[in-house]
Design an enzyme around this catalytic site. Structure first.
Site, mmCIF file in Angstrom:
data_model
loop_
_atom_site.group_PDB
_atom_site.id
_atom_site.type_symbol
_atom_site.label_atom_id
_atom_site.label_comp_id
_atom_site.label_asym_id
_atom_site.label_seq_id
_atom_site.Cartn_x
_atom_site.Cartn_y
_atom_site.Cartn_z
ATOM 1 N N CYS A 272 46.312 82.622 68.616
ATOM 2 C CA CYS A 272 47.501 81.798 68.353
ATOM 3 C C CYS A 272 47.186 80.304 68.283
ATOM 4 O O CYS A 272 47.579 79.616 67.332
ATOM 5 C CB CYS A 272 48.586 82.077 69.395
ATOM 6 S SG CYS A 272 48.187 81.560 71.091
ATOM 7 N N HIS A 320 51.476 80.989 74.705
ATOM 8 C CA HIS A 320 51.531 81.335 73.282
ATOM 9 C C HIS A 320 52.097 80.152 72.499
ATOM 10 O O HIS A 320 52.866 79.340 73.033
ATOM 11 C CB HIS A 320 52.404 82.581 73.064
ATOM 12 C CG HIS A 320 52.296 83.137 71.670
ATOM 13 N ND1 HIS A 320 51.157 83.751 71.197
ATOM 14 C CD2 HIS A 320 53.183 83.153 70.632
ATOM 15 C CE1 HIS A 320 51.346 84.134 69.945
ATOM 16 N NE2 HIS A 320 52.563 83.772 69.579
ATOM 17 N N HIS A 332 52.837 82.540 63.319
ATOM 18 C CA HIS A 332 51.957 82.643 64.485
ATOM 19 C C HIS A 332 51.010 83.819 64.335
ATOM 20 O O HIS A 332 51.175 84.686 63.475
ATOM 21 C CB HIS A 332 52.777 82.790 65.775
ATOM 22 C CG HIS A 332 53.472 84.115 65.926
ATOM 23 N ND1 HIS A 332 53.653 84.723 67.145
ATOM 24 C CD2 HIS A 332 54.041 84.949 65.010
ATOM 25 C CE1 HIS A 332 54.308 85.867 66.983
ATOM 26 N NE2 HIS A 332 54.561 86.024 65.711
#
Length: 358
Positions: A272, A320, A332
């Site tokens: 990510c 994240h 993402h």
């Protein structure tokens, strides 16, 4: 070449070679191979509420893997910086040693000159001189030489002190490098353990159960996105992307479909924060490698001021990150087994928004 200099150069080369091994970027390993299909002794989870429990368990496993991935990436980034610093220190040590040898040669020449004059005071040399005028003419040069000698000795002392400091700094950096190597190794073990457990859990499901699990994941994301939109979070979001933001979004969207691999930062796969950091690097703006450092170091902005290209940080531990692209959506790299994709910006718990650049 002096023996000492030769030994130092060999030591410096050894330093550079060693840090190449210790500080090299860690290999992003692919996820472990799936375990065999379940046998009679490992029954698959029952449908219905049990699948919801499986989804929650998978979320927890992949979340823990994401946290460990951030720790791995942070240790790797630090190791790269420490490796570069050790290389620079090795160069300074070699250069300082060469300068020290030069200074010692000059100091030796000055000592030999003094020895030839017998170390007599100026008055005695004047009385014994066959050409007093020539002596007096050279007296100024002698004084200059004396001042130069003092400066030489002072520089010699400073150079020796610098070499001692370089050596001490290099030793400290080696210790930090070794510590980060251990951190990376521990994080890697945890990542692989969590991913292996998740894959084992998924491997116990029948085909229809896997399909239903995927539906449950989508339903949970859609529910979170709807609740976020219903909260009015986007009602005041009207800003347009900056030129850098547009470039970052363009890069990120070009990666859609590429697989998630922990520790990866392109060009064929990403995790990510690897995706977001590389997208902004392509836009000409360097940012921290990990989602936690992106949250800690980059400028925070209100959701209502969010622009395409801004980074949305998720979960309370900032484990994240995704990139906002407008219209309530973000790009993402989700988790192992998934690819870079577009999702609802509110499909996960938002911690906050940060903006690289100005």
């Amino acid at each position: 070449m002096r023996p000492g200099k030769r030994g130092l150069l060999v030591a410096a080369v050894t330093v550079v070679c060693a840090i190449t091994v210790l500080g090299a970027p860690g290999t992003a390993f692919a996820s472990p191979s799936p375990t065999p299909s379940p046998t009679a002794t490992t029954p698959a989870p029952k449908p219905g509420k049990d699948l919801e429990a499986v989804r929650e368990k998978l979320d927890a496993l992949y979340h823990d893997a994401a946290v460990a991935t951030d720790a791995y990436n942070a240790a790797e980034e630090k190791a790269e910086k420490q490796s570069a610093e050790i290389v620079e220190l090795a160069r300074k040590i070699v250069k300082g040693r060469e300068r020290l040898d030069e200074l010692k040669d000059h100091a030796g020449a000055a000592a030999r000159s003094q020895y030839r004059t017998g170390g007599l005071p100026d008055e005695a040399q004047l009385m014994l001189s066959d050409n007093p005028q020539a002596f007096l003419d050279g007296a100024g040069r002698v004084q200059q030489g004396q001042r130069a000698t003092k400066g030489l000795l002072a520089e010699l002392t400073r150079t020796q002190q610098d070499l001692e400091q370089y050596s001490s700094d290099a030793s400290a950096q080696w210790q930090k490098l070794e510590s980060n190597r251990k951190t990376k190794a521990e994080a890697q073990k945890k990542i692989e353990k969590q991913i292996s457990a998740a894959e084992k859990l998924e491997s116990q499901l029948e085909k229809k159960e896997k399909e239903r699990l995927a539906e449950l994941e989508k339903e949970a994301a859609d529910k979170a996105q709807t609740a976020w939109l219903d909260s009015g979070a986007l009602e005041e979001v009207e800003g347009k992307a900056t030129e850098q933001g547009k470039k970052a979004v363009k890069f990120a969207t070009a990666q859609i479909g590429k697989p998630y691999v922990w520790g990866a930062e392109g060009p064929d796969s990403y995790d990510c924060s690897g995706l977001t950091s590389q997208a902004w690097a392509a836009a000409g703006q360097g940012i921290p490698r990990t989602s936690q450092e992106q949250w800690r170091q980059l400028r925070h902005v209100d959701v209502k001021d969010m622009l395409p290209g801004d980074l949305i940080i998720y979960f309370d531990d900032a484990s994240h990150v995704g990139m906002y692209i407008g219209d309530g959506a973000m790009i993402h790299a989700p988790r192992p087994g998934r690819t870079v994709t577009v999702a609802g910006a509110g499909s996960m718990s938002i911690l906050g928004v940060v903006r690289p650049g100005t």
